[in-house]
Scaffold this active site. Sequence first.
Site, short mmCIF file in Angstrom:
data_model
loop_
_atom_site.label_atom_id
_atom_site.label_comp_id
_atom_site.label_asym_id
_atom_site.label_seq_id
_atom_site.Cartn_x
_atom_site.Cartn_y
_atom_site.Cartn_z
N ASP A 106 1.11 -0.96 -0.10
CA ASP A 106 0.34 0.04 -0.22
C ASP A 106 0.89 1.08 -0.35
O ASP A 106 1.88 1.44 0.27
CB ASP A 106 -0.70 0.05 1.12
CG ASP A 106 -1.99 1.38 1.04
OD1 ASP A 106 -2.30 1.92 0.11
OD2 ASP A 106 -2.86 1.38 2.17
N ASN B 149 -10.99 -3.10 -4.79
CA ASN B 149 -10.02 -1.95 -5.46
C ASN B 149 -10.91 -1.26 -6.70
O ASN B 149 -10.38 -0.70 -7.70
CB ASN B 149 -8.53 -2.32 -6.12
CG ASN B 149 -8.07 -2.27 -4.64
OD1 ASN B 149 -7.28 -2.50 -4.26
ND2 ASN B 149 -8.30 -0.88 -3.66
C1 IPE Z 1 -5.38 -3.13 0.60
O1 IPE Z 1 -5.66 -1.09 0.04
C2 IPE Z 1 -5.59 -3.50 -1.40
C3 IPE Z 1 -3.92 -3.38 -1.40
C4 IPE Z 1 -3.35 -3.12 -1.48
C5 IPE Z 1 -3.96 -3.94 -2.95
P1 IPE Z 1 -6.14 -0.39 -0.14
O2 IPE Z 1 -5.21 1.34 -0.52
O3 IPE Z 1 -7.27 -0.85 -1.36
O4 IPE Z 1 -6.96 0.03 1.47
P2 IPE Z 1 -8.23 0.65 1.82
O5 IPE Z 1 -8.88 1.41 1.00
O6 IPE Z 1 -7.00 1.75 1.92
O7 IPE Z 1 -8.15 0.80 2.96
C1 IPE Z 2 -1.83 -0.24 -3.03
O1 IPE Z 2 -1.62 1.37 -3.42
C2 IPE Z 2 -2.09 -0.51 -4.50
C3 IPE Z 2 -3.68 -1.00 -4.28
C4 IPE Z 2 -4.12 -0.96 -4.21
C5 IPE Z 2 -3.65 -1.51 -6.56
P1 IPE Z 2 -2.64 2.52 -3.12
O2 IPE Z 2 -3.19 2.59 -4.78
O3 IPE Z 2 -3.59 2.21 -2.81
O4 IPE Z 2 -1.93 3.94 -2.85
P2 IPE Z 2 -2.80 4.58 -1.64
O5 IPE Z 2 -2.87 4.75 -0.83
O6 IPE Z 2 -3.80 5.84 -2.55
O7 IPE Z 2 -1.71 6.13 -1.22
MG MG Z 3 -4.15 2.08 -0.53
#
Ligand code: IPE
Ligand code: IPE
Ligand code: MG
Length: 234
Positions: free
Chosen positions: A15, A63
């Site tokens: 993340d 997602n």
């Molecule tokens: C969790 O991260 C999913 C992945 C890293 C693939 P998210 O960014 O989707 O989680 P939330 O929305 O902050 O809980």
């Molecule tokens: C994790 O990074 C990747 C996926 C969930 C696909 P994020 O895209 O959630 O990154 P932040 O949380 O917005 O920084």
């Molecule tokens: Mg995220």
Amino acid sequence: MENISVPQHVGIIMDGNGRWAKKRGLPRNMGHKQGAAVFKKTINWCRELGIKCATFYAFSTENWRRPADEVEGIMKLLRQYIKDIRAAAKENIRIIIIGDISRFAEDIRDELINIQEDSKNNDGFITAIALNYGGRAEIVKAVGELVRAAADGNLSADDITEDMIEQNLYTKEMPPLDLVIRPSGEQRLSNFMIWQAAYAEFLFMDVLWPDFTKKDLEYAVEVYSSRDRRYGGV
Ligand code: IPE
Ligand code: IPE
Ligand code: MG
């Protein structure tokens, strides 16, 4: 790093890609690209540290809620990822995909099935990748299998055990989850391995995933080895 107990199975919630890009004034998908490069390197770092199995959370069932252009960008990247995964499979690494891949484009789906099949006898290291994965959906799927067995007359409600649920999870061939690492500063599971994490140790780190280094992984293993896992005992 001597005399430390190394976790057998590490789960990594990759993340912070979006924030990494934002900090640099770049589009979010550039963060995903950088994150994918770190994923590739982390596989090797895990092996070097003596970890047996690592599960990487790459795309959750939630997602899909993101803007269409971001999801599209991630799908394009996934095609790129797949080449890296292929290369890993050549190094005696077994690839397991956890999650419902039926929602992906046919070329991606076929390739993921093939990679799993081609690498199934590799015994050097297990890399599991969570794609369209949700812990709740996984449990629902397992319950569905048991209901089917019951309907066929092969199971009765009073005989259901934890082991039976486990045997119907995507992770059935993997060791128990010992350590969950979540970079990016968020302190939640976001539906990652909710069953498997029942007795896992957790480490939330402030680093954003695209900045994650081997040192961060070493630190995580060190912290893990200092934890006292009691499993409800004394
Ligand atoms: C969790 O991260 C999913 C992945 C890293 C693939 P998210 O960014 O989707 O989680 P939330 O929305 O902050 O809980
Ligand atoms: C994790 O990074 C990747 C996926 C969930 C696909 P994020 O895209 O959630 O990154 P932040 O949380 O917005 O920084
Ligand atoms: Mg995220």
